[in-house]
Design an enzyme around this catalytic site. Structure first.
Site, PDB file in Angstrom:
ATOM      1  N   CYS A   1      -5.384   0.949  -1.634  1.00 15.50           N
ATOM      2  CA  CYS A   1      -4.788  -0.301  -2.115  1.00 15.50           C
ATOM      3  C   CYS A   1      -5.809  -1.413  -2.321  1.00 15.50           C
ATOM      4  O   CYS A   1      -5.472  -2.492  -2.788  1.00 15.50           O
ATOM      5  CB  CYS A   1      -3.706  -0.781  -1.142  1.00 15.50           C
ATOM      6  SG  CYS A   1      -4.322  -1.257   0.499  1.00 15.50           S
TER       7      CYS A   1
ATOM      8  N   CYS B   1      -8.875  -0.163   3.085  1.00 15.60           N
ATOM      9  CA  CYS B   1      -8.215   1.036   2.560  1.00 15.60           C
ATOM     10  C   CYS B   1      -8.749   1.330   1.163  1.00 15.60           C
ATOM     11  O   CYS B   1      -8.927   0.423   0.338  1.00 15.60           O
ATOM     12  CB  CYS B   1      -6.705   0.806   2.509  1.00 15.60           C
ATOM     13  SG  CYS B   1      -5.777   2.134   1.722  1.00 15.60           S
TER      14      CYS B   1
ATOM     15  N   CYS C   1       0.845  -1.198   0.000  1.00 13.09           N
ATOM     16  CA  CYS C   1       0.000   0.000   0.000  1.00 13.09           C
ATOM     17  C   CYS C   1       0.881   1.249   0.000  1.00 13.09           C
ATOM     18  O   CYS C   1       1.853   1.329   0.756  1.00 13.09           O
ATOM     19  CB  CYS C   1      -0.914   0.016   1.224  1.00 13.09           C
ATOM     20  SG  CYS C   1      -1.986   1.479   1.292  1.00 13.09           S
TER      21      CYS C   1
END
Length: 356
Positions: A73, A70, A43
Site C-alpha cells: 500500500c 508495507c 491496505c
C-alpha cells in the site's frame, strides 16, 4: 485529551482499518507489532488482530518507532499507480517488444531517474533487474521458436540476440540446458529424481546440477514420474541421483511445514525455467509471508500488470516447485481457494498448517 476521547479515536481508527476505508479528516498509519510493518488504511493485506495494532500520525513517526513500510500500500507516500510503477510497466513493455534491447540509461531517462535509481526501482517492482528481465524475455522467445521447430541459429536471432555467443552463454540459465539439447527435448540433460512419503502423500523431487527444478505431489510414483518425463521427454532421468538426494530432506521439511519455505529458499538453489512473466509471478509468490494470502488480482497489481489476473493464475498453475515457491498462498478475490495443481485438499492442508 481525555481517556474517553483517546479510546473513541482509536475505535474510529480501528473501524477504518477493518473496513479498509481511510478517514478523510484524520490521516494516520497503523503498524502491526507482530510483523514490524506499517500500512495506510485501505491496505489490501489481511486484516490484523486488533490487539497487535498501534497507530501513528505520520509515516515518519512509524519509521522512527522501528516499523518498515508495507510494499503493497506504499504508506510513505508512494502508490501502486505512481509514476515510478507506471514507468516500470512501460519499461517492461519495451523490453518485451523492442527489436533491440533498450539500454539501461535510456530506460532510466524515460522514467526521469538515474540509472542506479531506476535499476533499484525496477527490481523492487518486478523482482528482476532490467538486464535479468530482458534475458528472461529472450529466453521465452528462444524457447517458443525452438518448440515451433526453428533451428538453433533461427531461434537465436528470433529471440533478439545479435550473435550466438551470448545466446550460448544465456541458454543454461533461461532454458535449463543448451539450445540444441532443448530443441531435442532435453537430450543430453541429466535430471536426478527421488521419491518419498510426505505429509501430503508421495512426493517426487527433481534436480539438475544447477538446483531444484521440480516437485510433484500425488499418490502414485509412476504418475509422478510421468509428469517429469512429459517435461523432459529426451533427458536422462537418474533415479536417486545425488542432486535430488541433496534437496529431498529440505523439500520434505517444507511439505510438512510450509512456513519453512522462507528458510529453504536460500538453502536450496532453484533451477526455474519459465517465461519472463512467470518468473516475475514466482518471484512475487516468494514475497508472501507464511500465514498470509494474496488474491490473484493483488499479485497482478504487485507485479505492475493489474489486468493480468488470469495470466497470474496460469503462472501459479505452472509453478514447478510448489510449495517451496508458495503458490498455495494465492486465492480468489471472492474468498474461494482457486485452483491448485496437486489438488485443493492439499492446498487446504498447506494453508491450515500455516494458520496453525
Amino acid at each position: 485529551m481525555t481517556a474517553g476521547t483517546g479510546e473513541g479515536r482509536d475505535a474510529r481508527r480501528w473501524r477504518a482499518v477493518a473496513d479498509r476505508q481511510p478517514i478523510a479528516d484524520e490521516p494516520f498509519v497503523y503498524a502491526v507489532a507482530t510483523t514490524g510493518i506499517y500500512c495506510r488504511p485501505g491496505c489490501p493485506s489481511r486484516t490484523p488482530n486488533r490487539e497487535n495494532v498501534v497507530y501513528f500520525a505520520t509515516p515518519a513517526a512509524a519509521e522512527a518507532a522501528g516499523y518498515r513500510p508495507c510494499r503493497r500500500c506504499w504508506p510513505q507516500g508512494a502508490d501502486p499507480d505512481d509514476s515510478q510503477t507506471v514507468a516500470v510497466a512501460r519499461a517492461c513493455r519495451r523490453l518485451e517488444t523492442d527489436e533491440a534491447e533498450p539500454a539501461l540509461a535510456d530506460l532510466a531517462a524515460d522514467a526521469g531517474l538515474s540509472a542506479a535509481q531506476f535499476r533499484a526501482v525496477f527490481k523492487d517492482r518486478t523482482g528482476l533487474t532490467p538486464k535479468g528481465y530482458a534475458r528472461a524475455v529472450r529466453g521465452h522467445r528462444m524457447r517458443a521458436a525452438l518448440e515451433e521447430g526453428a533451428t538453433v541459429t533461427e531461434a537465436t536471432y528470433a529471440a533478439g540476440y545479435s550473435g550466438s555467443a551470448r545466446a550460448h552463454a544465456d541458454a543454461p540459465g533461461v532454458l535449463g540446458m543448451t539450445a540444441s539439447a532443448y530443441r531435442k527435448g532435453g537430450a543430453g540433460e541429466v535430471i536426478d529424481h527421488a521419491t518419498a512419503d510426505s505429509a501430503l502423500g508421495r512426493v517426487l523431487v527433481a534436480a539438475t546440477a544447477r538446483g531444484l527444478c521440480g516437485i510433484a505431489l500425488g499418490d502414485d510414483d509412476g504418475a509422478l514420474l510421468a509428469t517429469l518425463w512429459a517435461r523432459f521427454p529426451k533427458a536422462t532421468l537418474r533415479a536417486d541421483g545425488p542432486a535430488a538426494q541433496a534437496v529431498l530432506p529440505v523439500v520434505l521439511r517444507v511439505v510438512a511445514d510450509p512456513r519453512q519455505n522462507v528458510a529453504a529458499l536460500p538453502e536450496v538453489p532453484l533451477d526455474l525455467r519459465g517465461t519472463a512473466f512467470q518468473l516475475r509471478v514466482w518471484e512475487e509468490l516468494r514475497r508472501i509471508p507464511p500465514g498470509e494470502t494474496r488474491t490473484y488480482t493483488e499479485v497482478a497489481a504487485a507485479i505492475g500488470q493489474p489486468s493480468a489476473t488470469r495470466a497470474v493464475a496460469n503462472a501459479c498453475g505452472a509453478n514447478p516447485v510448489a510449495p517451496v515457491v508458495p503458490c498455495h498462498r494465492v486465492v480468489r478475490s471472492d474468498g474461494g481457494l482457486g485452483g491448485y495443481r496437486w489438488g485443493l485438499e492439499r492446498k487446504k492442508a498447506l494453508l491450515r498448517e500455516e494458520e496453525a
